[in-house]
Design a protein around this motif. Structure first.
Motif: not given
Length: 231
Positions: A45, A57, A61, A68, A73
């Motif tokens: 994700h 996102v 997270a 997440f 990310t």
């Protein structure tokens, strides 16, 4: 004294030979859909092309939402920014040079990076290190490409985000202010992203990550060979 044939005199300049940049960018939008399908569905994700979604996102997270990852990310964001810095340096280096040569160089680099990610996905499909490698390679490639697309400055074809494209499509439609002279281009961009995402999702769900990444790399490589410098 003979004169040169008229056909030779009318030969197109090297800068205009090849596929128009509008079509190249539309096809790259399809590639972006493929890559984000791989990253979001297969890498936990996270987006590696769409950084607008990635910032959102990261917020999910950071708040502890399940599914997440802050490290994944953050890696994507950092590598995208490094790619964008590199793209900016390349743009500065080739700013007075052939736009065709500059575009082809960037797309060739993208093809190598995404091809490298495909090789990693095939060789080590199930390790955590593979996940980070794929995030890093594809995000760097997308940052490099986005910096180039931004410098090219072709309206409504960012290749990775559609918010302003959709806004223009609606606000300048007949129901809006009726000034949407670029509506076909905008519509094509939305369709291209949808097609890439749909194809990417089908490939990820049925064949894993390597195949869609390989297709994306081959597409970027072909476009690097055939792109022209004309809009």
């Amino acid at each position: 004294m003979t004169t040169a044939p008229s056909a030779r005199a009318a030969a197109p300049a090297p800068e205009t030979r090849g596929l128009r940049l509008v079509l190249v960018l539309l096809l790259l939008t399809v590639v972006s859909g493929l890559i984000d399908a791989v990253s979001y569905l297969g890498l936990g994700h996270v987006f590696t092309a769409n950084m607008t979604g990635n910032v959102v996102v990261l917020g999910f997270a950071a708040a502890g939402a399940p599914g997440f990852s802050v490290p994944h990310t953050a890696t994507s964001l950092a590598c995208f920014l490094l790619g964008a810095v590199t793209g900016g340096r390349i743009a500065a280096r080739f700013s007075g040079d052939s736009r065709r040569r500059w575009t082809r160089l960037t797309l060739a680099a993208e093809a190598v990076l995404v091809g490298g990610s495909a090789a990693v996905a095939f060789a080590w499909p199930d390790s955590d290190g593979t996940r980070y490698a794929l995030i890093a390679l594809t995000a760097f490639a997308m940052g490099l490409r986005n910096a180039t697309v931004r410098k090219l400055g072709i309206p409504d074809l960012t290749t990775t985000v559609l918010t302003m494209t959709l806004t223009g499509l609606a606000s300048e439609s007949r129901l809006g202010d009726a000034t949407g002279h670029r509506s076909p281009r905008r519509t094509a961009s939305v369709i291209a992203m949808f097609v890439g995402a749909c194809l990417g999702a089908l490939l990820v769900l049925r064949h894993g990550l390597g195949i869609p990444l390989l297709i994306a790399a081959v597409a970027s490589g072909v476009l690097a060979v055939v792109a022209s410098g004309r809009e």
